[in-house]
Write a protein that holds these residues in place. Sequence first.
Motif, PDB file in Angstrom:
ATOM      1  N   ILE A  93       0.101 -12.722  41.763  1.00 47.28           N
ATOM      2  CA  ILE A  93       1.550 -12.907  41.836  1.00 47.28           C
ATOM      3  C   ILE A  93       2.055 -13.074  43.273  1.00 47.28           C
ATOM      4  N   VAL A  94       1.491 -12.305  44.200  1.00 44.61           N
ATOM      5  CA  VAL A  94       2.037 -12.273  45.557  1.00 44.61           C
ATOM      6  C   VAL A  94       1.220 -13.098  46.553  1.00 44.61           C
ATOM      7  N   ILE A  95      -0.102 -12.966  46.518  1.00 40.68           N
ATOM      8  CA  ILE A  95      -0.933 -13.648  47.518  1.00 40.68           C
ATOM      9  C   ILE A  95      -1.251 -15.087  47.129  1.00 40.68           C
ATOM     10  N   MET A  96      -1.450 -15.337  45.847  1.00 38.52           N
ATOM     11  CA  MET A  96      -1.871 -16.672  45.403  1.00 38.52           C
ATOM     12  C   MET A  96      -0.923 -17.793  45.839  1.00 38.52           C
ATOM     13  N   PRO A  97       0.393 -17.606  45.810  1.00 39.27           N
ATOM     14  CA  PRO A  97       1.256 -18.692  46.307  1.00 39.27           C
ATOM     15  C   PRO A  97       0.969 -19.055  47.772  1.00 39.27           C
ATOM     16  N   THR A  98       0.679 -18.060  48.588  1.00 40.02           N
ATOM     17  CA  THR A  98       0.330 -18.335  49.992  1.00 40.02           C
ATOM     18  C   THR A  98      -0.995 -19.078  50.068  1.00 40.02           C
ATOM     19  N   ASN A  99      -1.969 -18.657  49.245  1.00 36.41           N
ATOM     20  CA  ASN A  99      -3.258 -19.349  49.204  1.00 36.41           C
ATOM     21  C   ASN A  99      -3.068 -20.811  48.820  1.00 36.41           C
ATOM     22  N   HIS A 100      -2.240 -21.048  47.808  1.00 32.76           N
ATOM     23  CA  HIS A 100      -1.999 -22.430  47.366  1.00 32.76           C
ATOM     24  C   HIS A 100      -1.325 -23.255  48.459  1.00 32.76           C
ATOM     25  N   GLU A 101      -0.402 -22.648  49.179  1.00 31.21           N
ATOM     26  CA  GLU A 101       0.232 -23.363  50.292  1.00 31.21           C
ATOM     27  C   GLU A 101      -0.795 -23.707  51.368  1.00 31.21           C
ATOM     28  N   LEU A 102      -1.652 -22.733  51.679  1.00 34.02           N
ATOM     29  CA  LEU A 102      -2.676 -22.980  52.703  1.00 34.02           C
ATOM     30  C   LEU A 102      -3.655 -24.072  52.276  1.00 34.02           C
ATOM     31  N   LEU A 103      -4.001 -24.096  51.000  1.00 32.55           N
ATOM     32  CA  LEU A 103      -5.010 -25.036  50.509  1.00 32.55           C
ATOM     33  C   LEU A 103      -4.410 -26.348  49.980  1.00 32.55           C
ATOM     34  N   ALA A 104      -3.122 -26.537  50.162  1.00 34.12           N
ATOM     35  CA  ALA A 104      -2.462 -27.750  49.662  1.00 34.12           C
ATOM     36  C   ALA A 104      -3.061 -28.992  50.316  1.00 34.12           C
ATOM     37  N   PRO A 105      -3.324 -30.016  49.510  1.00 30.35           N
ATOM     38  CA  PRO A 105      -3.839 -31.265  50.067  1.00 30.35           C
ATOM     39  C   PRO A 105      -2.849 -31.847  51.088  1.00 30.35           C
ATOM     40  N   LYS A 119      -1.059 -15.777  59.165  1.00 33.24           N
ATOM     41  CA  LYS A 119      -0.569 -14.438  59.550  1.00 33.24           C
ATOM     42  C   LYS A 119      -0.001 -13.712  58.334  1.00 33.24           C
ATOM     43  N   LYS A 120       0.771 -14.429  57.529  1.00 34.15           N
ATOM     44  CA  LYS A 120       1.338 -13.844  56.310  1.00 34.15           C
ATOM     45  C   LYS A 120       0.220 -13.396  55.374  1.00 34.15           C
ATOM     46  N   TRP A 121      -0.796 -14.243  55.217  1.00 32.37           N
ATOM     47  CA  TRP A 121      -1.928 -13.895  54.353  1.00 32.37           C
ATOM     48  C   TRP A 121      -2.574 -12.590  54.811  1.00 32.37           C
ATOM     49  N   GLY A 122      -2.750 -12.404  56.105  1.00 31.05           N
ATOM     50  CA  GLY A 122      -3.336 -11.179  56.634  1.00 31.05           C
ATOM     51  C   GLY A 122      -2.509  -9.951  56.288  1.00 31.05           C
ATOM     52  N   ARG A 123      -1.190 -10.076  56.402  1.00 28.06           N
ATOM     53  CA  ARG A 123      -0.308  -8.949  56.045  1.00 28.06           C
ATOM     54  C   ARG A 123      -0.391  -8.645  54.557  1.00 28.06           C
ATOM     55  N   LEU A 124      -0.392  -9.678  53.735  1.00 28.85           N
ATOM     56  CA  LEU A 124      -0.473  -9.475  52.292  1.00 28.85           C
ATOM     57  C   LEU A 124      -1.826  -8.874  51.901  1.00 28.85           C
ATOM     58  N   HIS A 125      -2.876  -9.341  52.538  1.00 26.47           N
ATOM     59  CA  HIS A 125      -4.202  -8.806  52.229  1.00 26.47           C
ATOM     60  C   HIS A 125      -4.294  -7.333  52.597  1.00 26.47           C
ATOM     61  N   ALA A 126      -3.557  -6.905  53.602  1.00 27.46           N
ATOM     62  CA  ALA A 126      -3.546  -5.494  53.996  1.00 27.46           C
ATOM     63  C   ALA A 126      -3.047  -4.605  52.861  1.00 27.46           C
ATOM     64  N   VAL A 127      -2.172  -5.121  52.020  1.00 26.74           N
ATOM     65  CA  VAL A 127      -1.702  -4.352  50.859  1.00 26.74           C
ATOM     66  C   VAL A 127      -2.881  -4.073  49.933  1.00 26.74           C
ATOM     67  N   ARG A 128      -3.732  -5.053  49.731  1.00 22.34           N
ATOM     68  CA  ARG A 128      -4.931  -4.852  48.907  1.00 22.34           C
ATOM     69  C   ARG A 128      -5.822  -3.775  49.516  1.00 22.34           C
TER      70      ARG A 128
END
Length: 146
Positions: A93-105, A119-128
Amino acid sequence: MLEVLEFLATFCSAIFTGAALYINLVEHPARMGLDTRAAFVQWAPSYKRATFMQAPLAVIGFIAGLFTWLLGGGVSWLIAAVLIGAVVPFTFIVIMPTNHELLAPGRDIGSAETLALLKKWGRLHAVRSVLGLCATLLMLWQVVSV
């Protein structure tokens, strides 16, 4: 049977947490020390490989912790199971949208936007990492206090 489930839940949660903490404390800071293009090029395959390791560990830790609670292990096992299990919906729900943005063609992998997303991904991953650490510490406390 209860002891086997306690071990499995604790082991999977601890391995998950160790990997998550490594990513947050070592790997991601090191990649962020690179230029944005190189950081992205390193992040993409690392993210995909880590998924195959971390997702099953979180799910198994959750299921084993849940069954430990169901078999009389106490409410702390349920709380710990929910904590480690929460990383799965949090990721979707929270991290996947950022992943999709990063991996967008067509993404400019050297752009300021890509840097901000990493940077945002790193902060979100810290929650995990925090969820896993809380689950693992609670499980370890239950195992030691018995």
